[in-house]
Design a protein around this motif. Structure first.
Motif, mmCIF file in Angstrom:
data_model
loop_
_atom_site.group_PDB
_atom_site.id
_atom_site.type_symbol
_atom_site.label_atom_id
_atom_site.label_comp_id
_atom_site.label_asym_id
_atom_site.label_seq_id
_atom_site.Cartn_x
_atom_site.Cartn_y
_atom_site.Cartn_z
ATOM 1 N N ARG A 224 0.890 -1.195 0.121
ATOM 2 C CA ARG A 224 -0.085 -0.110 -0.013
ATOM 3 C C ARG A 224 0.979 1.271 0.020
ATOM 4 O O ARG A 224 0.423 2.201 -0.760
ATOM 5 C CB ARG A 224 -1.062 0.130 1.168
ATOM 6 C CG ARG A 224 -2.100 -1.056 1.110
ATOM 7 C CD ARG A 224 -3.289 -0.608 2.135
ATOM 8 N NE ARG A 224 -2.741 -0.601 3.407
ATOM 9 C CZ ARG A 224 -2.658 -1.583 4.173
ATOM 10 N NH1 ARG A 224 -3.023 -2.883 3.958
ATOM 11 N NH2 ARG A 224 -2.242 -1.400 5.432
ATOM 12 N N ASN A 225 1.743 1.264 0.615
ATOM 13 C CA ASN A 225 3.083 2.398 0.765
ATOM 14 C C ASN A 225 3.616 2.580 -0.574
ATOM 15 O O ASN A 225 3.989 3.749 -0.976
ATOM 16 C CB ASN A 225 3.851 2.156 1.995
ATOM 17 C CG ASN A 225 4.683 3.517 2.292
ATOM 18 O OD1 ASN A 225 4.237 4.264 2.958
ATOM 19 N ND2 ASN A 225 5.997 3.607 1.633
ATOM 20 N N GLU A 226 3.942 1.549 -1.330
ATOM 21 C CA GLU A 226 4.534 1.637 -2.417
ATOM 22 C C GLU A 226 3.698 2.286 -3.467
ATOM 23 O O GLU A 226 3.982 2.900 -4.281
ATOM 24 C CB GLU A 226 4.971 0.112 -2.903
ATOM 25 C CG GLU A 226 5.727 0.067 -4.132
ATOM 26 C CD GLU A 226 7.099 0.723 -3.975
ATOM 27 O OE1 GLU A 226 7.828 0.966 -5.150
ATOM 28 O OE2 GLU A 226 7.552 0.852 -2.810
ATOM 29 N N GLU A 227 2.276 1.912 -3.489
ATOM 30 C CA GLU A 227 1.481 2.496 -4.370
ATOM 31 C C GLU A 227 1.327 4.122 -4.180
ATOM 32 O O GLU A 227 1.245 4.786 -5.211
ATOM 33 C CB GLU A 227 -0.038 1.823 -4.259
ATOM 34 C CG GLU A 227 -0.010 0.610 -4.850
ATOM 35 C CD GLU A 227 0.220 0.212 -6.458
ATOM 36 O OE1 GLU A 227 -0.091 1.355 -6.976
ATOM 37 O OE2 GLU A 227 0.833 -0.664 -6.655
ATOM 38 N N LEU A 228 1.191 4.362 -2.913
ATOM 39 C CA LEU A 228 1.109 5.708 -2.454
ATOM 40 C C LEU A 228 2.475 6.659 -2.884
ATOM 41 O O LEU A 228 2.214 7.535 -3.367
ATOM 42 C CB LEU A 228 0.847 6.012 -1.024
ATOM 43 C CG LEU A 228 0.671 7.145 -0.411
ATOM 44 C CD1 LEU A 228 -0.481 8.074 -1.141
ATOM 45 C CD2 LEU A 228 0.383 7.385 0.939
ATOM 46 N N LEU A 229 3.438 5.950 -2.789
ATOM 47 C CA LEU A 229 5.071 6.378 -3.050
ATOM 48 C C LEU A 229 5.026 6.650 -4.683
ATOM 49 O O LEU A 229 5.433 7.593 -5.096
ATOM 50 C CB LEU A 229 6.039 5.574 -2.496
ATOM 51 C CG LEU A 229 7.308 5.920 -3.011
ATOM 52 C CD1 LEU A 229 7.650 7.306 -2.419
ATOM 53 C CD2 LEU A 229 8.601 4.848 -2.497
#
Length: 810
Positions: A224-229
């Motif tokens: 999830r953090n990777e998508e936001l990044l």
């Protein structure tokens, strides 16, 4: 179709021969080397083509040694009594075919009306019987013998049965029920071992699953953090791109598009204005006095020489291409002469016996040295000598003396005739020495005739080319003398490139004449030039005034300033268009910011957010690394995964081997099933007929033929069953012949070609041979049979027997 006649132009020993055939059966009787097999091969070659010259096939071509013609004709009579004639002679490939139907030539494709779809191999496998395919049965083992007999009647079935065997053998190399080393057996054993090893790992998986669950949760947060990044990074890149374009945006914002003045100078008017101004300046700067350089003494002398010899020099100018053609023809003749010289040298190199003084022989002279064929039979004296010698030893005096005298007299006569048939004298007739053929054999003289004629032709060509070159050289020397006489060419010039010198001379002469004409212009002509110049100046000034007045300006300077302003305004418009094109869709985004500082504030905030997300990603990545390390301590997942991979690969290998094994097994069964179906559906009448033939050949000792799934059997008169391999060799051959003849008879409604039998039953005893002839007469009711033999049949009608060397052959 029934074969009724064969006409041989040239084939093996047969030259200009005709044979007539009975339409039911024809027995051809003759001693060894009488040409029986050659005649059968002639029939096959005319129908299906001559043998090729490659490999051992060249011995089956039967090209005649005593005739230049190769080929012949076969004449057939169809069921409707119409006649078909097939003619095949030497040509490309398997010969040139011509086909006639009732004396009318028809397309070659209609040959199928006679041979159907049969090839030469099909014909030989079904309709041709000789000692090769009969004796080959003796060398077969039990399985091969059964396959050979089962394949009779289906063209290509023997190959299919062999293919089925190969498929079954190939399948057993992959898997066999009690096998040990076959790959599929090995893979099945390997799978059992891997499954046992996998069960030992499953007890260690409880603790492993707990850590694995924690790892999955951390992995979900990381994703999830990777998508936001990714989203924030994309936003940052967009803002940085706007930052790079901000200078062009400010330039566009500060640009002011000029308002239209209403009047603009057209491109055509401006171009005309510039052209008129340029011409005006040129005319104003040009002096009216046109001075031309005077001629020097050499130039004056050239001009005087031209005027004195004007007609001759003008003729030279007009005829220079003729001179060029002479040089071209001379060089071409020299090239051709060199080529012929090379051919003559090659001719002498290839023919060492050739000499320069040899002359071609006339037809009458060739006749004198060519040996005449002696039509008499000189073998008669030898026969008489042999008989006389034998009688000399069997009789007593005085008859012994008489026979001795006869033998000597015949010997002397035979020697005399042989001597007269030879070429007399080592030197030959006197004309051979006169024409340069001394000490050469007759064969060499005859072989050299075409070469001598070729040499004579080459010498004639050489003489013609040499004479032509000499004549052209004479003409070129005449041209040289004329050019020197008229001062066009200097005596010291050694080359023969006269055209170039003529061109240089007249180029210089034309320049001298032009200058002389300019100097001769009168003062009135000079005045006329001045007046024309002044008139043109007035026209140009009027044209300039008209253009300036068109745009309602007071003078030329104002008109020029108007055009300068117009160009400057257009440049500004073009720059604005280029800025808008560079900014593209980003222009609307840039317009949302009232200053560059506001854009930089957004960029800094996004950059800070991206850094925070990056740090969070690194933290989650470290947590996942720690959990993976715990999993390694609890459970060696690498070894387990390796085992799982081995099981997957093992399963793929088993499926692949099984598919291959099953495909080959099914293919083998399918081939045999299809052949069995063909046997059941196609052969009933053939088997009944074969049984009838087999009973006839064996004097009713066998009454039935049985086809089973795996073998062939025969039933004897006393109801005993025998497999094929239990029969004697002769009886096996009789069974094979019965099946083949039954098949040919059964397909007679589809293809009616003559059955050719080449002394195939020489090993049969008298009883079996008589049965064969009875069978031939039976088969001949539906199929024509041509049988050649070296043993004269005793119980056949004489009008069905053709004796080679006797009165019956054509």
């Amino acid at each position: 179709m029934k074969l009724i006649k064969a006409k041989i132009y040239g084939f093996g020993k047969w030259v200009d021969q005709e044979f007539d055939f009975k339409q039911d059966y024809q027995v051809i009787f003759g001693s060894n080397e009488a040409g029986k097999t050659t005649l059968l091969n002639f029939i096959k070659s005319i129908l299906f083509g001559f043998a090729s010259a490659r490999g051992d096939n060249k011995y089956l071509q039967y090209k005649p040694k005593n005739s230049s013609s190769y080929g012949g004709e076969l004449e057939f009579q169809s069921d409707d009594k119409s006649l078909w004639l097939v003619r095949r002679v030497e040509g490309k490939g398997n010969g040139t075919v011509t086909l006639f139907h009732d004396d009318q030539q028809v397309p070659e494709s209609l040959l199928q009306e006679i041979i159907g779809s049969f090839t030469k191999d099909d014909f030989e496998h079904t309709h041709v019987f000789d000692d090769k395919n009969i004796l080959s049965i003796y060398g077969l083992d039990e399985k091969q013998l059964e396959t050979e007999i089962m394949s009779v009647g289906a063209v290509g079935s023997k190959e299919w049965l062999a293919t089925a065997d190969r498929m079954n053998e190939a399948a057993e190399t992959i898997y066999k029920k009690r096998g040990q080393k076959q790959p599929l057996v090995t893979k099945l054993k390997e799978r059992d071992d891997l499954l046992v090893e996998k069960s030992e790992f499953e007890n260690q998986q409880v603790a492993y699953r707990k850590v694995e669950s924690q790892l999955a949760q951390v992995q979900e947060k990381f994703d999830r953090n990777e998508e936001l990044l990714k989203s924030v990074s994309q936003n940052e890149n967009d803002l940085r791109n706007l930052d790079k374009k901000w200078p062009r945006y400010e330039q566009l914002s500060s640009s002011k598009v000029p308002a239209g003045s209403g009047i603009s100078v057209s491109n055509d008017d401006w171009e005309n204005f510039l052209t008129d101004n340029q011409e005006l300046s040129t005319l104003q700067e040009t002096s009216t006095t046109n001075r031309v350089a005077q001629l020097d003494n050499v130039e004056k002398q050239i001009l005087v020489n031209y005027r004195t010899n004007q007609k001759r020099l003008d003729y030279i100018r007009n005829q220079k291409f003729e001179l060029q053609n002479l040089q071209f023809h001379r060089d071409d003749m020299k090239s051709k002469l060199l080529k012929v010289d090379t051919q003559v040298d090659q001719l002498f190199k290839n023919n060492p016996q050739l000499s320069e003084d040899m002359k071609p022989l006339s037809s009458s002279e060739l006749g004198k040295i060519t040996p005449q064929q002696n039509t008499k039979n000189y073998n008669l004296p030898l026969i008489i000598i042999g008989i006389a010698v034998i009688l000399m030893f069997l009789t007593k005096n005085p008859l012994k003396l008489i026979f001795a005298i006869v033998a000597i007299a015949c010997g002397v006569w035979y020697w005399y005739q042989g001597k007269n048939s030879k070429f007399k004298g080592a030197s030959g007739p006197s004309f051979l020495q006169q024409k340069g053929y001394e000490n050469l054999t007759r064969e060499n003289i005859l072989n050299l005739q075409s070469v001598v004629i070729q040499l004579a032709n080459f010498r004639t060509t050489q003489n013609g080319l040499s004479d032509g070159i000499k004549a052209i050289e004479v003409d070129l020397n005449k041209w040289r003398n004329i050019l020197i006489e008229l001062n066009v060419l200097d005596k010291s010039y050694k080359k023969d490139n006269y055209n170039e010198q003529i061109e240089k001379y007249f180029t210089r002469l034309d320049k001298i004449k032009a200058r002389a004409d300019l100097n001769a212009q009168s003062a009135s002509e000079t005045e006329k030039i001045t007046n024309d110049r002044n008139q043109r100046l007035q026209e140009i000034n009027a044209e300039i005034s008209r253009i300036v007045a068109k745009y309602q300006v007071p003078n030329v300077e104002t008109f020029v300033q108007m055009h300068t302003n117009q160009v400057q305004n257009q440049r500004i418009i073009n720059e604005v268009k280029q800025d808008k094109a560079f900014l593209g869709d980003d222009l609307k985004k840039l317009q949302q910011y009232n200053s560059h500082d506001s854009l930089m504030r957004d960029l800094n905030q996004v950059t800070k957010k991206r850094q925070q997300l990056t740090d969070r990603n690194n933290e989650l990545s470290r947590q996942m690394g720690s959990l993976k390390e715990q999993m390694q301590q609890v459970y060696d997942n690498t070894q387990y995964q390796k085992l799982v991979d081995q099981l997957a690969q093992n399963q793929a290998d088993i499926v692949e081997y099984y598919d291959e094994w099953l495909a080959r097994k099914l293919a083998s069964k399918w081939i045999r099933k299809m052949l069995n179906i063909a046997t059941e559906n196609r052969y009933p009448r053939m088997i009944a007929r074969a049984t009838q033939y087999f009973s006839l050949l064996t004097n009713n000792n066998y009454i039935r033929i049985d086809f089973n799934k795996n073998d062939i059997g025969v039933i004897s008169q006393d109801k005993n069953k025998f497999n094929v391999h239990e029969l004697s060799q002769a009886t096996t051959i009789q069974l094979y012949i019965s099946l083949r003849l039954a098949f040919v008879t059964e397909i007679a409604d589809l293809i009616k070609l003559p059955i050719l039998i080449d002394d195939a039953f020489v090993d049969f005893d008298i009883s079996r041979t008589n049965n064969v002839f009875k069978l031939i007469q039976e088969v001949a009711k539906s199929n024509q049979v041509i049988y050649v033999t070296a043993n004269e049949p005793k119980h056949l009608s004489q009008d069905h027997i053709l004796r080679l060397g006797g009165s019956n052959n054509g």
